[in-house]
Design a protein around this motif. Structure first.
Motif, mmCIF file in Angstrom:
data_model
loop_
_atom_site.group_PDB
_atom_site.id
_atom_site.type_symbol
_atom_site.label_atom_id
_atom_site.label_comp_id
_atom_site.label_asym_id
_atom_site.label_seq_id
_atom_site.Cartn_x
_atom_site.Cartn_y
_atom_site.Cartn_z
ATOM 1 N N GLY A 14 20.508 26.839 12.723
ATOM 2 C CA GLY A 14 19.220 26.623 13.380
ATOM 3 C C GLY A 14 19.204 25.329 14.181
ATOM 4 N N SER A 15 18.143 25.125 14.937
ATOM 5 C CA SER A 15 18.074 23.967 15.827
ATOM 6 C C SER A 15 18.034 22.651 15.067
ATOM 7 N N SER A 16 17.536 22.639 13.844
ATOM 8 C CA SER A 16 17.526 21.399 13.071
ATOM 9 C C SER A 16 18.294 21.563 11.766
ATOM 10 N N GLY A 17 19.293 22.450 11.771
ATOM 11 C CA GLY A 17 20.101 22.680 10.585
ATOM 12 C C GLY A 17 21.247 21.690 10.482
ATOM 13 N N VAL A 18 21.845 21.631 9.302
ATOM 14 C CA VAL A 18 22.963 20.726 9.052
ATOM 15 C C VAL A 18 24.115 21.543 8.504
ATOM 16 N N PHE A 19 25.285 21.418 9.113
ATOM 17 C CA PHE A 19 26.506 22.051 8.613
ATOM 18 C C PHE A 19 27.421 20.940 8.156
ATOM 19 N N HIS A 20 27.819 20.980 6.900
ATOM 20 C CA HIS A 20 28.551 19.859 6.327
ATOM 21 C C HIS A 20 29.725 20.365 5.504
ATOM 22 N N ILE A 21 30.914 19.843 5.784
ATOM 23 C CA ILE A 21 32.109 20.095 4.976
ATOM 24 C C ILE A 21 32.773 18.746 4.739
ATOM 25 N N GLY A 22 33.058 18.430 3.488
ATOM 26 C CA GLY A 22 33.773 17.205 3.178
ATOM 27 C C GLY A 22 32.866 16.085 2.714
ATOM 28 N N ASP A 23 33.409 14.888 2.690
ATOM 29 C CA ASP A 23 32.678 13.723 2.218
ATOM 30 C C ASP A 23 31.645 13.289 3.250
ATOM 31 N N VAL A 24 30.544 12.782 2.757
ATOM 32 C CA VAL A 24 29.484 12.317 3.653
ATOM 33 C C VAL A 24 28.761 11.154 2.998
ATOM 34 N N PHE A 25 28.302 10.207 3.803
ATOM 35 C CA PHE A 25 27.552 9.073 3.280
ATOM 36 C C PHE A 25 26.058 9.359 3.301
ATOM 37 N N GLN A 26 25.563 9.901 4.416
ATOM 38 C CA GLN A 26 24.129 10.105 4.539
ATOM 39 C C GLN A 26 23.847 11.247 5.498
ATOM 40 N N LEU A 27 22.970 12.157 5.102
ATOM 41 C CA LEU A 27 22.469 13.221 5.970
ATOM 42 C C LEU A 27 20.983 12.980 6.184
ATOM 43 N N THR A 28 20.548 12.926 7.420
ATOM 44 C CA THR A 28 19.143 12.646 7.701
ATOM 45 C C THR A 28 18.567 13.734 8.593
ATOM 46 N N PRO A 29 17.344 14.169 8.310
ATOM 47 C CA PRO A 29 16.717 15.207 9.139
ATOM 48 C C PRO A 29 16.249 14.636 10.477
ATOM 49 N N ILE A 30 16.218 15.504 11.490
ATOM 50 C CA ILE A 30 15.693 15.083 12.779
ATOM 51 C C ILE A 30 14.427 15.845 13.144
ATOM 52 N N SER A 31 13.956 16.692 12.244
ATOM 53 C CA SER A 31 12.685 17.370 12.455
ATOM 54 C C SER A 31 12.078 17.696 11.097
ATOM 55 N N THR A 32 10.772 17.899 11.098
ATOM 56 C CA THR A 32 10.075 18.230 9.865
ATOM 57 C C THR A 32 9.162 19.417 10.112
ATOM 58 N N ALA A 33 8.756 20.045 9.033
ATOM 59 C CA ALA A 33 7.812 21.161 9.123
ATOM 60 C C ALA A 33 7.014 21.220 7.830
ATOM 61 N N LYS A 34 5.806 21.686 7.936
ATOM 62 C CA LYS A 34 4.958 21.860 6.766
ATOM 63 C C LYS A 34 4.553 23.326 6.706
#
Length: 73
Positions: A14-34
């Motif tokens: 998705g447009s504000s999704g995160v795809f992550h493989i491996g080690d990571v220090f910090q993942l931060t969102p760039i959009s919010t929804a309620k």
């Protein structure tokens, strides 16, 4: 600890999704929804028997800002 990852096939992100493989220090969102939903709104399946006799969803939100994403780049 590093890992060896085999073949990965990504069909859609998705447009504000995160795809992550491996080690990571910090993942931060760039959009919010309620999302407001009543009882039984997100149920999925083939044969469901849901009995919601009286359901009311409170959508009143007296604060203007919930959680900011100001410094996420």
């Amino acid at each position: 600890m590093p890992a060896i990852v085999g073949a990965v096939q990504v069909m859609n992100i998705g447009s504000s999704g995160v795809f992550h493989i491996g080690d990571v220090f910090q993942l931060t969102p760039i959009s919010t929804a309620k999302t407001f939903a009543g009882a039984g709104s997100f149920n999925t399946g083939e044969t469901l028997a849901i009995q919601n006799y009286q359901s009311a969803t409170n959508t009143f939100d007296n604060d203007g800002i919930d959680q900011g994403i100001n410094f996420n780049v």
